[in-house]
Design an enzyme around this catalytic site. Structure first.
Site, short mmCIF file in Angstrom:
data_model
loop_
_atom_site.label_atom_id
_atom_site.label_comp_id
_atom_site.label_asym_id
_atom_site.label_seq_id
_atom_site.Cartn_x
_atom_site.Cartn_y
_atom_site.Cartn_z
N GLY A 25 0.83 -1.20 0.00
CA GLY A 25 0.00 0.00 0.00
C GLY A 25 0.86 1.24 0.00
O GLY A 25 1.96 1.26 -0.56
N GLN A 27 2.71 2.89 2.33
CA GLN A 27 4.07 2.73 2.84
C GLN A 27 4.78 1.53 2.23
O GLN A 27 5.97 1.59 1.94
CB GLN A 27 4.03 2.58 4.37
CG GLN A 27 3.68 3.86 5.11
CD GLN A 27 4.76 4.92 5.02
OE1 GLN A 27 5.93 4.62 4.78
NE2 GLN A 27 4.37 6.17 5.20
N SER A 50 -4.40 -10.87 -3.65
CA SER A 50 -4.28 -9.43 -3.46
C SER A 50 -4.30 -8.68 -4.79
O SER A 50 -3.64 -9.07 -5.76
CB SER A 50 -2.97 -9.10 -2.73
OG SER A 50 -2.74 -7.71 -2.71
N ASP A 82 -3.02 -2.06 10.81
CA ASP A 82 -2.90 -2.46 12.22
C ASP A 82 -3.87 -3.58 12.59
O ASP A 82 -3.50 -4.53 13.28
CB ASP A 82 -3.18 -1.26 13.14
CG ASP A 82 -2.09 -0.21 13.08
OD1 ASP A 82 -0.94 -0.56 12.77
OD2 ASP A 82 -2.39 0.96 13.37
N GLN A 83 -5.10 -3.48 12.13
CA GLN A 83 -6.15 -4.37 12.60
C GLN A 83 -6.04 -5.80 12.05
O GLN A 83 -6.70 -6.70 12.56
CB GLN A 83 -7.54 -3.80 12.27
CG GLN A 83 -7.85 -3.67 10.79
CD GLN A 83 -7.49 -2.32 10.23
OE1 GLN A 83 -6.55 -1.68 10.71
NE2 GLN A 83 -8.23 -1.88 9.22
N GLN A 85 -2.84 -7.17 11.47
CA GLN A 85 -1.49 -7.66 11.74
C GLN A 85 -1.46 -8.87 12.67
O GLN A 85 -0.69 -9.80 12.46
CB GLN A 85 -0.62 -6.54 12.32
CG GLN A 85 -0.19 -5.51 11.29
CD GLN A 85 0.80 -4.51 11.84
OE1 GLN A 85 1.42 -4.73 12.89
NE2 GLN A 85 0.96 -3.41 11.14
N HIS A 107 4.95 1.06 12.50
CA HIS A 107 4.16 1.72 13.56
C HIS A 107 4.13 0.75 14.73
O HIS A 107 4.12 -0.47 14.55
CB HIS A 107 2.76 2.02 13.04
CG HIS A 107 1.82 2.60 14.05
ND1 HIS A 107 2.18 3.60 14.93
CD2 HIS A 107 0.51 2.33 14.32
CE1 HIS A 107 1.14 3.92 15.69
NE2 HIS A 107 0.12 3.16 15.34
N ASP A 190 1.61 9.23 18.27
CA ASP A 190 0.98 9.12 16.95
C ASP A 190 -0.54 9.04 17.08
O ASP A 190 -1.27 9.77 16.39
CB ASP A 190 1.52 7.88 16.23
CG ASP A 190 1.06 7.80 14.79
OD1 ASP A 190 1.57 8.56 13.96
OD2 ASP A 190 0.19 6.96 14.49
N GLU A 226 -14.01 29.78 4.06
CA GLU A 226 -13.38 30.30 5.27
C GLU A 226 -12.92 29.20 6.22
O GLU A 226 -11.89 29.35 6.89
CB GLU A 226 -14.35 31.24 6.00
CG GLU A 226 -14.66 32.52 5.25
CD GLU A 226 -13.40 33.34 4.95
OE1 GLU A 226 -12.45 33.31 5.76
OE2 GLU A 226 -13.38 34.00 3.89
#
Length: 338
Positions: A25, A27, A50, A82-83, A85, A107, A190, A226
């Protein structure tokens, strides 16, 4: 705080290593391509079905199923969401880790919150560019780089930090500067930054400002300009030179109004709410909530996404952005081929 540069890192440490980058992806594509272009032996690990498989092959990279890539590699960089991994670690990574391998992350979430507990016989490190992946790649191609954080969680062979620095150099990070931290500090700062300022706080501030003007009888288009459109101009000034650069660059009227009225928006109550958000990051409350949300099928998250999509500012913004010819270009991720 020590900052590491080109002469502090040795790419030769990676020269005889087999490197697996899991994920392709934002990174993942940057890490894989930058390391490959730095002369390293890189394989991308992906699910068999994939959509990124063909993209990685077209980019000239070797691609294998995740488990095979881990089995082949000496250094494994985990750059998947993350979810997912934990499941990928349990199914594909852990059974194929070898003593002396290096397990790397972009991360610290899963290590810090103990969703992943690696065996004691592998190095565990982090290399985290402080930039979206498409900029990590673009600056590298241009001969530069973006700042990176590195951290060491386990150092079984005494080389973990040097490997992290070498990886950062392969990304181009040592041209900009590399700062050493730890998994705890990277993860907690983070998450707090995302929630209180970057993604949560700023979005709610924009919507609240927009709603206030519209409720006050002003045209929604003016409210958008604005409270949303012009924010980029201010953020660019922050980015280039901090708060002082912004105050120097705007009118005296804007500077005085901002300094006298801003504290009435960010009140002591707001600061206390920020401290509570930080506490929930520190004690694991947020991590547990997020993991439970993922395991439940994202029911709350989908409702929140729908609510955001239906906010009036989105429709107004879409119409106005259609008038901005300079925005008629590809998404940065599309430009990068991911």
């Amino acid at each position: 705080m020590k900052v590491y540069y080109e002469n502090d890192a040795d790419l030769a440490l990676l020269a005889d290593k087999k490197i697996a980058v899991l994920g392709f992806g934002s990174q993942g594509h940057a890490h894989a391509l930058n390391l490959k272009d730095s002369g390293m032996n890189v394989c991308v690990g992906l699910k068999e079905n994939s959509a990124s498989w063909v993209k990685a092959e077209k980019a000239g990279l070797m691609v294998e199923k995740t488990a095979e890539a881990v089995k082949w590699a000496d250094i494994i960089m985990v750059l998947i969401p993350d979810q997912v991994q934990k499941a990928v670690y349990e199914n594909d990574i852990a059974p194929n880790l070898k003593p002396g391998d290096t397990l790397a992350f972009g991360h610290g979430f899963n290590i810090h919150y103990k969703q992943i507990v690696p065996p004691a016989n592998v190095n565990v490190i982090m290399i985290a560019p402080k930039s979206p992946g498409h900029l990590v790649r673009r600056t590298f191609v241009e001969g530069a780089g973006v700042p990176c954080l590195i951290a060491v969680h386990q150092n079984v062979d005494g080389k973990a930090k040097d490997i992290a620095l070498a990886w950062a150099k392969g990304l181009g990070g040592t041209k900009a500067g590399v700062i050493e931290t730890n998994f705890k500090d990277e993860t907690e700062t983070d998450l707090f930054g995302e929630q209180a300022v970057l993604c949560g706080g700023s979005a709610e501030l924009i919507k609240a400002g927009f709603d206030t003007l519209v409720e006050g009888g002003y045209p929604a288009e003016l409210a958008y300009f604005e409270c949303m459109h012009e924010l980029k101009l201010i953020v660019d000034l922050y980015y280039e030179g901090g708060l002082s650069r912004m105050n120097y660059s705007v009118s005296d009227t804007a500077e005085y109004g901002g300094m006298t009225r801003g504290p009435r928006i960010i009140t002591d109550e707001v600061r206390q709410n920020m401290r509570q958000v930080l506490k929930e990051v520190q004690d694991g409350t947020f991590a547990k909530e997020f993991i439970d949300e993922c395991n439940s099928g994202y029911k709350s998250m989908e409702a929140l996404r729908k609510s955001n999509r239906e906010h009036k500012i989105e429709g107004v913004g879409e119409k106005l952005r259609g008038m901005m010819s300079w925005l008629f270009k590809k998404n940065p991720k599309a430009d990068a081929g991911v």
